[in-house]
Write a protein that holds these residues in place. Sequence first.
Motif, PDB file in Angstrom:
ATOM      1  N   GLY A  52      -3.750  56.905  72.418  1.00  0.00           N
ATOM      2  CA  GLY A  52      -4.178  58.031  71.595  1.00  0.00           C
ATOM      3  C   GLY A  52      -3.187  58.509  70.567  1.00  0.00           C
ATOM      4  N   GLN A  53      -2.257  57.647  70.148  1.00  0.00           N
ATOM      5  CA  GLN A  53      -1.207  58.110  69.246  1.00  0.00           C
ATOM      6  C   GLN A  53      -1.745  58.596  67.902  1.00  0.00           C
ATOM      7  N   ASP A 102      -4.990  59.646  67.370  1.00  0.00           N
ATOM      8  CA  ASP A 102      -6.120  60.566  67.478  1.00  0.00           C
ATOM      9  C   ASP A 102      -5.830  61.673  68.490  1.00  0.00           C
ATOM     10  N   ALA A 103      -5.750  61.327  69.780  1.00  0.00           N
ATOM     11  CA  ALA A 103      -5.631  62.364  70.807  1.00  0.00           C
ATOM     12  C   ALA A 103      -4.300  63.099  70.771  1.00  0.00           C
ATOM     13  N   ASN A 104      -3.249  62.495  70.208  1.00  0.00           N
ATOM     14  CA  ASN A 104      -1.919  63.119  70.262  1.00  0.00           C
ATOM     15  C   ASN A 104      -1.545  63.888  69.006  1.00  0.00           C
ATOM     16  N   VAL A 105      -2.338  63.782  67.940  1.00  0.00           N
ATOM     17  CA  VAL A 105      -1.957  64.389  66.657  1.00  0.00           C
ATOM     18  C   VAL A 105      -2.377  65.857  66.646  1.00  0.00           C
ATOM     19  N   LYS A 109       1.391  65.397  73.131  1.00  0.00           N
ATOM     20  CA  LYS A 109       0.603  64.864  74.246  1.00  0.00           C
ATOM     21  C   LYS A 109       0.687  65.758  75.470  1.00  0.00           C
ATOM     22  N   TYR A 110       1.880  66.302  75.738  1.00  0.00           N
ATOM     23  CA  TYR A 110       2.094  67.153  76.902  1.00  0.00           C
ATOM     24  C   TYR A 110       2.356  68.574  76.426  1.00  0.00           C
ATOM     25  N   ALA A 125       0.698  55.885  79.829  1.00  0.00           N
ATOM     26  CA  ALA A 125      -0.697  55.555  79.585  1.00  0.00           C
ATOM     27  C   ALA A 125      -1.432  56.757  78.988  1.00  0.00           C
ATOM     28  N   MET A 126      -2.703  56.568  78.702  1.00  0.00           N
ATOM     29  CA  MET A 126      -3.495  57.630  78.078  1.00  0.00           C
ATOM     30  C   MET A 126      -3.446  58.944  78.867  1.00  0.00           C
TER      31      MET A 126
END
Length: 433
Positions: free
Chosen positions: A113-114, A116-119, A133-134, A367-368
């Motif tokens: 997710g670098q 999409d999910a992490n931005v 991410k966290y 991982a994701m």
Amino acid sequence: MSSAHHPRFRAFTPRDLDGLLRRVSLTDDQRLALRAVSSVLPFRTNAYVVEELIDWSAVPEDPVFRLTFPQAGMLPAADVRRMAGLLAGEAPKAEVLRAAHEIRMRLNPHPSGQLDANVPVHEGRRLTGLQHKYPETVLVFPRQGQTCHAYCTYCFRWPQFVGEADLRIATDDIDATTGYLRAHPEVSSALITGGDPLVMSTEVLRRYVEPLLAIDTIRSVRIGTKSLAFWPYRFTTDRDADDLLRLFEQVVASGRHLALMAHFTHPQELRPPVVREAMRRVRDTGAVIRCQGPLVAGINDSADAWAELWEQTTTLGAVPYYQFVERDTGPQGYFGVPLARGHAIFRDAYARVSGLARTVRGPVMSAMPGKVCVDGVAEVAGEKVFVLHLIQARDPALVDRPFFAAYDEGATWFTDLKPAFGATSFLPGLEPG
């Protein structure tokens, strides 16, 4: 003082590869195959690595050679043949680039997710040079730091270095970065990463670090770097080495924890005396050196290598931190080690070191869902299983909760695992795949 005491950095790039490979007995076709790999995946090394770390009498088995020079097996054989044919036929540059791009897109360039999910989003704008991410940690990718003193062949951040803008994560918008951090007081730790931030001059690095010290909620600053291994002169005789150490002292004096997240892959990287001097100078600033690296086939996939690495870094005052699993991107098929074998290597090395070195955690998959640690293999209710837990997670409710996966001797990544006992999920909220 003579120039011998002030080594100058000299980089080698793909145009130098053929000449460097002539140091060893390779055929023209073998050299062409390695050039073909370097036209798809990044290659960069430097004179220190070439002259001080690689034992050329042991090539091609030398671990640092394998760590920094392309290997034919890093790409499928058909792709190597295709690229070799284009290079041998002196195909137009645009045709070579098109073929390389097509191959890269099959190598899962941005896992977990670098892009999409992490931005994160701030004031309606995606901050593409940050990763969140966290909840408590934000990664910052300075635009000027998106290269390294040398590239590791296994690197999961290879898309940063291949010259394709759409694959790159980078920012020079310091105001947007600090604005986001002020708007998110749950973030207590900023990790400046790359590439390698320490390819930047101290003056440029300071532009990213000093604004963090004005944010009360930032309690720790981390710098991800391979420079202690690949260019230790950054801390000893580079023209702004002393300025860099003063910047470290400034961070520590502000009351923050400063951690150099040092990537060491093999004990061979610790042997030159300059590395030890560099580590001593960093520690004298009050910064802590935390050491991490992945388990990679053909380079460090033995308990001997890891036990020596952990004991040596501990002796030098550093803290063993993570042993990672090779990520599901790029040449994972060549460098990946099955999880069952990886845990056996970790366990055997862990059993040989003192308690001071047992700060290390692993094998760990980024991982994701988060950082998944393989705790071991056991038999539970008559079924052979992997025992795992999340050291870190997108969902904090999942952290440190043990779970089980069906044993699979060939599994190399989290997505290869299935829940044990016929279950449909590992935990509520933690699904397979």
